[in-house]
Design an enzyme around this catalytic site. Structure first.
Site, PDB file in Angstrom:
ATOM      1  N   LEU A 133       0.648  -1.110  -0.030  1.00  0.00           N
ATOM      2  CA  LEU A 133      -0.026  -0.320  -0.452  1.00  0.00           C
ATOM      3  C   LEU A 133       0.667   1.243   0.152  1.00  0.00           C
ATOM      4  O   LEU A 133       0.315   2.305   0.058  1.00  0.00           O
ATOM      5  CB  LEU A 133      -0.789   0.246   0.781  1.00  0.00           C
ATOM      6  CG  LEU A 133      -2.063  -1.351   1.195  1.00  0.00           C
ATOM      7  CD1 LEU A 133      -2.686  -0.593   2.376  1.00  0.00           C
ATOM      8  CD2 LEU A 133      -3.005  -1.002   0.672  1.00  0.00           C
ATOM      9  N   ASP A 134       1.890   1.034  -0.393  1.00  0.00           N
ATOM     10  CA  ASP A 134       2.680   2.796  -0.029  1.00  0.00           C
ATOM     11  C   ASP A 134       4.296   2.045  -0.709  1.00  0.00           C
ATOM     12  O   ASP A 134       5.363   2.786  -0.458  1.00  0.00           O
ATOM     13  CB  ASP A 134       3.315   2.885   1.391  1.00  0.00           C
ATOM     14  CG  ASP A 134       3.866   4.933   1.191  1.00  0.00           C
ATOM     15  OD1 ASP A 134       3.253   5.318   0.933  1.00  0.00           O
ATOM     16  OD2 ASP A 134       4.479   5.216   2.508  1.00  0.00           O
TER      17      ASP A 134
END
Length: 188
Positions: free
Chosen positions: A138-139
């Site tokens: 997610l990043d």
């Protein structure tokens, strides 16, 4: 020339400050160098710390050479020269000494197409291992792709990782690297 910037729990000697809470350090007992990520204690830290330890253990069990290897964790006091001591949790990782992808893209002119394809393939290999461990990063962004001494990419920056990341609501990750559907508020 290395300078002693301080220590962490008298176990690690800080050699270089990389970011406000990231350091290259040497362990007193074995003289090996590591990457340390320090987190100040606060009320929201307990669950995040436990979740990250579970994630790191899952990723270590599913060993992949393209994921930054977790070594140790602890809680202690970080004492740096010219700064008041701070208490918090810390994570110890293998050292990836060749900076990050952002640095090479913006300041070194990038890589040849052949080398870029190899790096991208290795990053995808690491992402697949994260997904096989039932986590979602997610990043993923250039500053979270570190390089070892042989320019092998190592995925790092696991703060936003989630287990079984189905039906996430809200924005997660660094805004400039989010997918358009997330920026538009659509569920993933």
């Amino acid at each position: 020339m290395n300078c002693n910037l301080g220590n962490l729990n008298n176990q690690y000697i800080i050699l270089k400050k990389i970011e406000p809470n990231k350091f290259f350090a040497k362990k007193n007992q074995n003289n090996e160098e590591y990457l340390i990520e320090f987190r100040n204690n606060n009320n929201n830290n307990g669950n995040l710390h436990a979740n990250l330890i579970n994630l790191f253990n899952a990723l270590n069990n599913a060993y992949n050479p393209n994921i930054l290897r977790f070594i140790d964790e602890g809680n202690g006091q970080l004492a740096l020269n010219n700064e008041p001591p701070r208490n918090g949790n810390y994570f110890v990782f293998e050292k990836a000494p060749k900076s990050n992808l952002y640095y090479y893209l913006h300041y070194q002119g990038g890589f040849s197409e052949r080398h870029a394809k190899l790096i991208f393939k290795k990053i995808l290999n690491g992402v697949a291992a994260i997904h096989n461990a039932n986590y979602c990063h997610l990043d993923l962004k250039p500053s979270n792709i570190l390089f070892d001494a042989y320019f092998n990419p190592k995925i790092s920056g696991f703060n936003f990782c989630r287990l079984n990341a189905n039906n996430l609501n809200g924005r997660v990750g660094t805004q400039n690297y989010q997918a358009p559907e997330i920026l538009n508020g659509q569920p993933i």
